[in-house]
Design a protein around this motif. Sequence first.
Motif, short mmCIF file in Angstrom:
data_model
loop_
_atom_site.label_atom_id
_atom_site.label_comp_id
_atom_site.label_asym_id
_atom_site.label_seq_id
_atom_site.Cartn_x
_atom_site.Cartn_y
_atom_site.Cartn_z
N HIS A 112 -62.77 121.61 -18.84
CA HIS A 112 -63.48 121.03 -19.98
C HIS A 112 -63.08 119.57 -20.14
O HIS A 112 -61.90 119.23 -20.04
CB HIS A 112 -63.15 121.83 -21.24
CG HIS A 112 -64.08 121.55 -22.37
ND1 HIS A 112 -63.89 120.50 -23.22
CD2 HIS A 112 -65.22 122.15 -22.75
CE1 HIS A 112 -64.86 120.48 -24.11
NE2 HIS A 112 -65.69 121.49 -23.84
N PRO A 113 -64.05 118.67 -20.41
CA PRO A 113 -63.73 117.25 -20.49
C PRO A 113 -62.73 116.90 -21.60
O PRO A 113 -61.93 115.98 -21.44
CB PRO A 113 -65.07 116.57 -20.72
CG PRO A 113 -66.01 117.64 -21.12
CD PRO A 113 -65.50 118.91 -20.56
N ALA B 228 -68.76 114.31 -17.00
CA ALA B 228 -68.92 115.73 -17.32
C ALA B 228 -70.36 116.03 -17.72
O ALA B 228 -70.92 117.07 -17.34
CB ALA B 228 -67.96 116.13 -18.44
N GLY B 229 -70.98 115.14 -18.47
CA GLY B 229 -72.38 115.33 -18.85
C GLY B 229 -73.31 115.28 -17.65
O GLY B 229 -74.27 116.04 -17.56
N THR C 72 -72.49 116.05 -14.51
CA THR C 72 -72.27 117.20 -13.63
C THR C 72 -72.78 118.50 -14.24
O THR C 72 -72.99 119.47 -13.51
CB THR C 72 -70.78 117.35 -13.27
OG1 THR C 72 -70.02 117.47 -14.46
CG2 THR C 72 -70.29 116.16 -12.47
N ASP C 73 -72.95 118.52 -15.56
CA ASP C 73 -73.49 119.73 -16.21
C ASP C 73 -74.98 119.90 -15.94
O ASP C 73 -75.52 120.98 -16.15
CB ASP C 73 -73.26 119.68 -17.72
CG ASP C 73 -71.85 120.03 -18.09
OD1 ASP C 73 -71.12 120.58 -17.23
OD2 ASP C 73 -71.46 119.76 -19.25
N GLY C 74 -75.63 118.84 -15.52
CA GLY C 74 -77.06 118.93 -15.24
C GLY C 74 -77.91 118.64 -16.45
O GLY C 74 -79.13 118.61 -16.35
N ALA C 75 -77.31 118.44 -17.60
CA ALA C 75 -78.07 118.13 -18.82
C ALA C 75 -78.45 116.65 -18.80
O ALA C 75 -77.99 115.87 -17.97
CB ALA C 75 -77.25 118.46 -20.05
N ALA D 129 -77.88 113.29 -19.64
CA ALA D 129 -76.67 112.57 -20.06
C ALA D 129 -76.95 111.08 -20.24
O ALA D 129 -76.04 110.26 -20.16
CB ALA D 129 -75.57 112.78 -19.04
#
Length: 110
Positions: free
Chosen positions: A2-3, A49-50, A52-55, A57
Amino acid sequence: MHPLLVVIIVAAVAAVFCWIASLVTEDTSWVDRLWSIVPVIYVWIFAIAGLTDGADATRLVVMALLVTARRRSACGRRGVRGAFRRVPRGRDRRRPAAVGFPPAQGPRAA
């Protein structure tokens, strides 16, 4: 990972580094030096992190770019004023009055 946990680890490492460096060099302004750099690392951790989450960003990346630009400007000004230069042992660049310089002149200095 988690970031937020990564940011906490980075903050802990930075704090330990500042403490050890201040003991070794007897210079207590290591926090001031890192304060110009560490926030950029924090914001890029969240931006990556945003991404890499695919959302989406976009806002995180824009914020990271703005923080990076602002900190680059602040580091440049601090560098010109000598904030990143080595200081003789036992001296503190933040409080010149504490090391024998005359007090600041101005309307409140009376």
